[in-house]
Design an enzyme around this catalytic site. Structure first.
Site, PDB file in Angstrom:
ATOM      1  N   TYR A  21       0.837  -1.207   0.000  1.00 25.85           N
ATOM      2  CA  TYR A  21       0.000   0.000   0.000  1.00 25.85           C
ATOM      3  C   TYR A  21       0.868   1.251   0.000  1.00 25.85           C
ATOM      4  CZ  TYR A  21      -3.134   3.629   1.742  1.00 25.85           C
ATOM      5  OH  TYR A  21      -3.836   4.802   1.891  1.00 25.85           O
ATOM      6  N   LYS A  61       1.006   4.268  -2.991  1.00 27.37           N
ATOM      7  CA  LYS A  61       0.742   5.691  -2.782  1.00 27.37           C
ATOM      8  C   LYS A  61       1.967   6.536  -3.116  1.00 27.37           C
ATOM      9  CE  LYS A  61      -3.544   5.519  -1.510  1.00 27.37           C
ATOM     10  NZ  LYS A  61      -4.627   6.202  -2.279  1.00 27.37           N
TER      11      LYS A  61
END
Length: 344
Positions: free
Chosen positions: A220, A224
């Site tokens: 994750y 990002k």
């Protein structure tokens, strides 16, 4: 040849005279350097305060007349996406809502119709599948629409913090497909129309996880960070076409992803958070020094500004804190999972 007694005396005498001058010059240099560093920091601090509290953002109608143009929002069935849809509908924009669950989209569309009576369309797509026919349906849905605003809000994280070596492959693929590939493909379909019309606004939701490497959320965090770099590059490309690109940085928000229900100064509810984003377009807030980025919520802005000034996102102590924090979250999550399984 060895120096004479007279020469040595001359050397030491003059050395004694020169030493105070050298010390004075050194201290003057340090003073000037300190003054320069303080001036740079002070200017940055004033810019931060002005951007966060004083200067107004660019008005939405700059990107297209609300009554004549459309806004496309992904992940629009709940949380931030729903609040973006409601806020833009209230401002008068027609909206195309995209998310995975058709029934939830229909509920949001009905709420918009009852409250604002603006045109609304829905399109159910499971972005984790990355199917070409879904993007073909999206292409058909936007054909003929004057889209002035794109909100890349769809995103997904790990179910619980997990070491990378134990991360299920399906979970990794889902995170990359939803957070990265879906954002790329959607923007690739919509941005050319904005280029032709010489106006538009593209907002992509980032995360502090992309600024600060986050152990146990490695995939994750990496996704990002990718969006941060991509948005900066895209913003530089599209600026010449009068298109504003912003990656919006955020810490926790009371959404289903964060699993936090009670809002605080540092964990706002979706509605006031979205209001802060749309009211500060063009202002960087806490993202001083990050081109084409913004951290508009004041609690998050102070967190980012202080971290950048005094700690640094890649500081080893901050990394160790993140390890400790997410190991604790993982242990509690695994304990709850075991208790539920035992109770069944």
């Amino acid at each position: 040849m060895a120096p004479s007694i007279q020469n040595l005396g001359w050397f030491y005498k003059n050395e004694g005279v020169q030493q105070p001058a050298m010390q004075s010059l050194f201290l003057t240099g340090l003073t000037l350097l300190g003054a320069y560093i303080f001036t740079i920091w002070f200017i940055s601090y004033i810019r931060f305060l002005l951007s966060l509290y004083v200067l107004p953002g660019t008005q939405l109608r700059t990107f297209g007349s609300p009554s004549k143009t459309w806004a496309v929002i992904t992940g629009a069935s709940d949380g931030l996406g729903k609040e973006y849809a409601l806020a833009l509908s209230k401002a008068g924009y027609s909206t195309l809502l995209i998310s995975r669950t058709a029934s939830k989209l229909d509920a949001v569309a009905n709420e918009i119709k009852q409250k604002f009576n603006t045109p609304t369309r829905t399109l159910a797509i499971d972005f984790a599948l990355n199917r070409d026919d879904d993007y073909a349906r999206l292409q058909d849905a936007i054909t003929g629409l004057d889209i002035s605003i794109l909100i890349n809000n769809v995103g997904v994280s790990h179910s619980i913090p997990v070491p990378f070596t134990e991360t299920p492959e399906a979970e990794m693929e889902t995170i990359v497909m939803v957070n990265c590939m879906a954002t790329l493909r959607i923007t690739r379909l919509i941005a050319p129309g904005m280029v032709d019309r010489k106006r538009g606004l593209i907002i992509t939701m980032g995360s502090f996880g992309g600024l600060i490497p986050t152990p146990l959320l490695a995939t994750y965090s990496g996704s990002k960070a990718f969006l941060q770099q991509w948005s900066t590059a895209l913003g530089a490309e599209l600026a010449q076409h009068n298109i504003t690109v912003r990656l919006v940085q955020s810490y926790m928000i009371t959404t289903a992803m964060s699993k936090i229900r009670v809002p605080t100064v540092f964990v706002p509810a979706p509605r006031p958070y979205v209001r802060s984003v749309l009211a500060s377009i063009g202002r960087s807030g806490g993202a001083q020094g990050f081109m084409y980025s913004a951290t508009p919520w004041w609690g998050h802005a102070w967190m980012q500004y202080v971290t950048n000034c005094f700690v640094g996102g890649h500081n080893w102590m901050l990394l160790r804190y993140n390890v400790w924090l997410h190991e604790g979250i993982r242990k509690r999550a695994l304990k709850k999972r075991a208790e539920r399984k035992k109770a069944q």
